[in-house]
Design an enzyme around this catalytic site. Structure first.
Site, PDB file in Angstrom:
ATOM      1  NE  ARG A  94      -3.064   2.145   3.105  1.00  0.00           N
ATOM      2  CZ  ARG A  94      -4.082   2.759   2.555  1.00  0.00           C
ATOM      3  NH1 ARG A  94      -4.763   2.184   1.599  1.00  0.00           N
ATOM      4  NH2 ARG A  94      -4.437   3.957   2.953  1.00  0.00           N
ATOM      5  N   PRO A 124      -8.971   3.153   2.073  1.00  0.00           N
ATOM      6  CG  PRO A 124     -10.639   4.748   2.409  1.00  0.00           C
ATOM      7  CD  PRO A 124      -9.988   3.564   3.049  1.00  0.00           C
ATOM      8  CB  VAL A 125      -5.539   6.312  -1.504  1.00  0.00           C
ATOM      9  CG1 VAL A 125      -4.686   5.151  -1.022  1.00  0.00           C
ATOM     10  CG2 VAL A 125      -6.138   6.015  -2.862  1.00  0.00           C
ATOM     11  CG  ASP A 126     -10.842   9.026   1.103  1.00  0.00           C
ATOM     12  OD1 ASP A 126     -10.109   8.149   1.607  1.00  0.00           O
ATOM     13  OD2 ASP A 126     -11.683   9.666   1.768  1.00  0.00           O
ATOM     14  CG  LEU A 127      -8.330  11.087   3.959  1.00  0.00           C
ATOM     15  CD1 LEU A 127      -7.930  10.789   5.403  1.00  0.00           C
ATOM     16  CD2 LEU A 127      -9.374  12.205   3.924  1.00  0.00           C
ATOM     17  CG  ASP A 309       1.133  -0.577  12.731  1.00  0.00           C
ATOM     18  OD1 ASP A 309       0.032  -0.947  12.301  1.00  0.00           O
ATOM     19  OD2 ASP A 309       1.933   0.102  12.055  1.00  0.00           O
ATOM     20  CB  ILE A 331      -6.401   2.939  13.460  1.00  0.00           C
ATOM     21  CG1 ILE A 331      -5.910   3.632  14.734  1.00  0.00           C
ATOM     22  CG2 ILE A 331      -5.772   3.565  12.218  1.00  0.00           C
ATOM     23  CD1 ILE A 331      -6.158   5.112  14.806  1.00  0.00           C
ATOM     24  NE  ARG A 401       4.107  -6.318   3.712  1.00  0.00           N
ATOM     25  CZ  ARG A 401       3.009  -5.653   4.046  1.00  0.00           C
ATOM     26  NH1 ARG A 401       1.903  -6.292   4.310  1.00  0.00           N
ATOM     27  NH2 ARG A 401       3.011  -4.346   4.107  1.00  0.00           N
TER      28      ARG A 401
HETATM   29  C1  UD1 Z   1       0.432   3.843   8.221  1.00  0.00           C
HETATM   30  C2  UD1 Z   1       1.378   2.709   8.511  1.00  0.00           C
HETATM   31  C3  UD1 Z   1       0.637   1.533   9.129  1.00  0.00           C
HETATM   32  C4  UD1 Z   1      -0.164   1.989  10.342  1.00  0.00           C
HETATM   33  C5  UD1 Z   1      -1.042   3.184  10.008  1.00  0.00           C
HETATM   34  C6  UD1 Z   1      -1.737   3.762  11.217  1.00  0.00           C
HETATM   35  C7  UD1 Z   1       3.031   2.972   6.752  1.00  0.00           C
HETATM   36  C8  UD1 Z   1       3.668   2.411   5.523  1.00  0.00           C
HETATM   37  N1  UD1 Z   1       2.002   2.296   7.270  1.00  0.00           N
HETATM   38  O1  UD1 Z   1      -0.507   3.348   7.263  1.00  0.00           O
HETATM   39  O2  UD1 Z   1       1.595   0.545   9.507  1.00  0.00           O
HETATM   40  O3  UD1 Z   1      -0.987   0.922  10.767  1.00  0.00           O
HETATM   41  O4  UD1 Z   1      -0.238   4.229   9.420  1.00  0.00           O
HETATM   42  O5  UD1 Z   1      -0.832   4.119  12.185  1.00  0.00           O
HETATM   43  O6  UD1 Z   1       3.473   3.967   7.277  1.00  0.00           O
HETATM   44  N2  UD1 Z   1      -7.821   6.486   5.537  1.00  0.00           N
HETATM   45  C9  UD1 Z   1      -8.813   6.935   4.738  1.00  0.00           C
HETATM   46  N3  UD1 Z   1      -8.475   7.588   3.572  1.00  0.00           N
HETATM   47  C10 UD1 Z   1      -7.179   7.792   3.212  1.00  0.00           C
HETATM   48  C11 UD1 Z   1      -6.150   7.340   4.055  1.00  0.00           C
HETATM   49  C12 UD1 Z   1      -6.501   6.690   5.224  1.00  0.00           C
HETATM   50  O7  UD1 Z   1      -9.986   6.756   5.028  1.00  0.00           O
HETATM   51  O8  UD1 Z   1      -6.941   8.387   2.150  1.00  0.00           O
HETATM   52  C13 UD1 Z   1      -8.157   5.754   6.787  1.00  0.00           C
HETATM   53  C14 UD1 Z   1      -7.672   4.321   6.733  1.00  0.00           C
HETATM   54  O9  UD1 Z   1      -8.582   3.466   6.080  1.00  0.00           O
HETATM   55  C15 UD1 Z   1      -7.527   3.989   8.190  1.00  0.00           C
HETATM   56  C16 UD1 Z   1      -7.053   5.311   8.797  1.00  0.00           C
HETATM   57  O10 UD1 Z   1      -7.429   6.320   7.858  1.00  0.00           O
HETATM   58  O11 UD1 Z   1      -8.767   3.645   8.750  1.00  0.00           O
HETATM   59  C17 UD1 Z   1      -5.568   5.370   9.097  1.00  0.00           C
HETATM   60  O12 UD1 Z   1      -4.849   5.214   7.921  1.00  0.00           O
HETATM   61  P1  UD1 Z   1      -3.442   5.904   7.682  1.00  0.00           P
HETATM   62  O13 UD1 Z   1      -3.024   6.704   8.871  1.00  0.00           O
HETATM   63  O14 UD1 Z   1      -3.497   6.591   6.374  1.00  0.00           O
HETATM   64  O15 UD1 Z   1      -2.514   4.648   7.562  1.00  0.00           O
HETATM   65  P2  UD1 Z   1      -1.437   4.345   6.463  1.00  0.00           P
HETATM   66  O16 UD1 Z   1      -0.662   5.573   6.125  1.00  0.00           O
HETATM   67  O17 UD1 Z   1      -2.049   3.576   5.372  1.00  0.00           O
END
Ligand code: UD1
Length: 424
Positions: A94, A124-127, A309, A331, A401
């Site tokens: 991801r 998702p990656v919307d943010l 984590d 989370i 990983r």
């Molecule tokens: C990073 C870490 C991961 C950790 C997580 C939370 C890396 C490579 N991975 O993941 O190990 O578990 O932080 O501490 O650094 N969300 C949205 N839209 C978005 C982005 C996120 O809805 O565009 C939601 C996600 O679904 C989730 C929450 O926000 O529920 C947290 O996600 P995020 O902080 O973005 O985690 P990652 O950066 O993916």
């Protein structure tokens, strides 16, 4: 496929060196795309996720070489020849989405496959996309890819207010903003130490950043960034995981390179279970002697709260603690896939939505179990340290990983643990 065999073997005693943080390294590596000059990372962890990011960067035309046995990553993006991050690589991890912001900022366009990654909820990656749109990018989702274009003259500074403090979205926005025209203000930014580490590295490269590590980050865009050499911050999740090893198995382990500030909320909870944590010249010493751990409730939160984590690993400790603990996952949805596997080892766990209620049992029993994601798999190994008999964890590729030389690190402290390769 490799498996790991653990036999509960009594108290641990020894030292474990904490590696550089996987998650910091995965965001520092794409920063190479922001400059034509060399970027060198020291203290890099040797993990399959890091190799995946190397492959992704190389597929774009970047040079990435692992020196000093893979601990140093020398990267150069002076010769990028494609701006497309292909599905075949991105689907494996991801964090691949983190190439989007840098490519868009330096080259004005990028095409990136939508990512896969650990099966822990929708993710998702919307943010990420909204932040880049706020900076003027035109985005289109087509055939599973994000097609992104910056406006003529490049990305523009913007005010970005995240509804949720996403780690990855903050990193993507921060990297993109370093080369945008004007000022970017990121509100409700994630405060994880990996973000401060990224900002430190970007600052060495010539970026103007204020407030990284707090919830408001201000970035003054510059015309170009240069090269730098940067040491990757210590891995707080690896640290927390190994702090739990003596907590579960008993004994005393010194964690070299660990600091309490990286895991403060987690350390407070661990102490509440009856574990002793002391700061030493070289890191942290964690010890539990005699008494069973006491049950404590946990709610996962963005940093500085208790990290998601470390939730699976903490659950492993609660499985043998005295009393009943409630673990609330805030989370990610669907992040209790380790619970049915721990139950196979004799644990008493009840999962309802985002809450797991764990009643400690006196003795776990070894069993064949299956890793379902990275942190889930290590929770099974930790549980195996306290179980009677043999635990065999299959699908170990999840573990590889994120944990470097896990068998050696735990084995050096007296754990009875070995890797079984199918060709053995
Ligand atoms: C990073 C870490 C991961 C950790 C997580 C939370 C890396 C490579 N991975 O993941 O190990 O578990 O932080 O501490 O650094 N969300 C949205 N839209 C978005 C982005 C996120 O809805 O565009 C939601 C996600 O679904 C989730 C929450 O926000 O529920 C947290 O996600 P995020 O902080 O973005 O985690 P990652 O950066 O993916």
């Amino acid at each position: 496929m490799d498996r790991i065999l653990v036999r509960g073997n009594g108290p641990l005693d020894g030292t474990i060196e904490i590696s550089g943080a996987k998650n910091a390294c995965l965001t520092l590596m794409p920063a190479t795309l922001l400059t034509e000059e060399p970027l060198t990372l020291t203290n890099a962890p040797r993990l399959s996720d890091i190799r995946t990011m190397s492959t992704l960067l190389q597929s774009l035309g970047a040079e990435v070489s692992g020196l000093a046995n893979g601990r140093v990553l020398a990267m150069s993006s002076h010769n990028i020849d494609t701006l497309t991050a292909d599905y075949d690589i991105v689907r494996k991890m991801r964090a691949s989405i983190l190439v989007l912001g840098p490519m868009l900022a330096r080259f004005g366009s990028a095409v990136v496959s939508l990512p896969g990654g650990c099966a822990i909820g929708a993710r998702p990656v919307d943010l990420h996309l909204k932040a880049l749109e706020a900076m003027g990018a035109d985005l289109e989702l087509r055939d599973g890819y994000v097609h992104a274009k910056a406006p003529t003259g490049g990305l523009r500074g913007a005010r970005i207010a995240f509804p949720f403090a996403s780690v990855g979205a903050t990193e993507n926005a921060l990297m993109a903003a370093t080369l945008a025209k004007g000022t970017t203000i990121i509100e409700n930014a994630a405060r994880e130490p990996e973000i401060a580490d990224l900002a430190d590295c970007l600052t060495k490269m010539g970026a103007h950043i204020d407030g990284a590590g707090t919830s408001t980050i201000t970035i003054e865009g510059v015309d170009r960034l240069g090269g730098a050499t940067h040491p990757v911050v210590a891995d707080r999740i690896e640290l927390g995981t190994y702090m739990l090893a003596p907590a579960i198995a008993g004994g005393s382990v010194e964690l070299l390179g660990g600091t309490r500030a990286l895991v403060a909320a987690f350390a407070d909870k661990l102490e509440a279970t009856g574990v002793e944590i002391t700061e030493t010249d070289k890191g942290l010493r964690v010890a539990r002697n005699g008494e069973r751990a006491r049950a404590v409730d946990v709610v996962t939160e963005p940093f500085p709260g208790f990290p998601t984590d470390l939730q699976a690993q903490m659950m492993a400790l609660m499985c043998t603690a005295q009393g009943t603990a409630v673990l609330e996952e805030k989370i990610f949805e669907n992040r209790f896939m380790h619970a049915p596997e721990l139950i196979r080892m004799g644990a008493s766990i009840d999962v309802h939505g985002g809450t797991a209620t764990v009643t400690g049992v006196e003795q776990l029993r070894g069993a064949p179990v299956m890793a379902t994601d990275l942190r889930a798999s290590v929770s099974l190994i930790l549980a195996g340290l306290a179980a009677e008999g043999e635990t065999v964890v299959s699908r170990v590729y999840h573990l590889d990983r994120g944990y470097e030389r896990l068998e050696q690190k735990l084995g050096a402290c007296g754990a009875n643990i070995e890797r079984i390769s199918d060709d053995d």
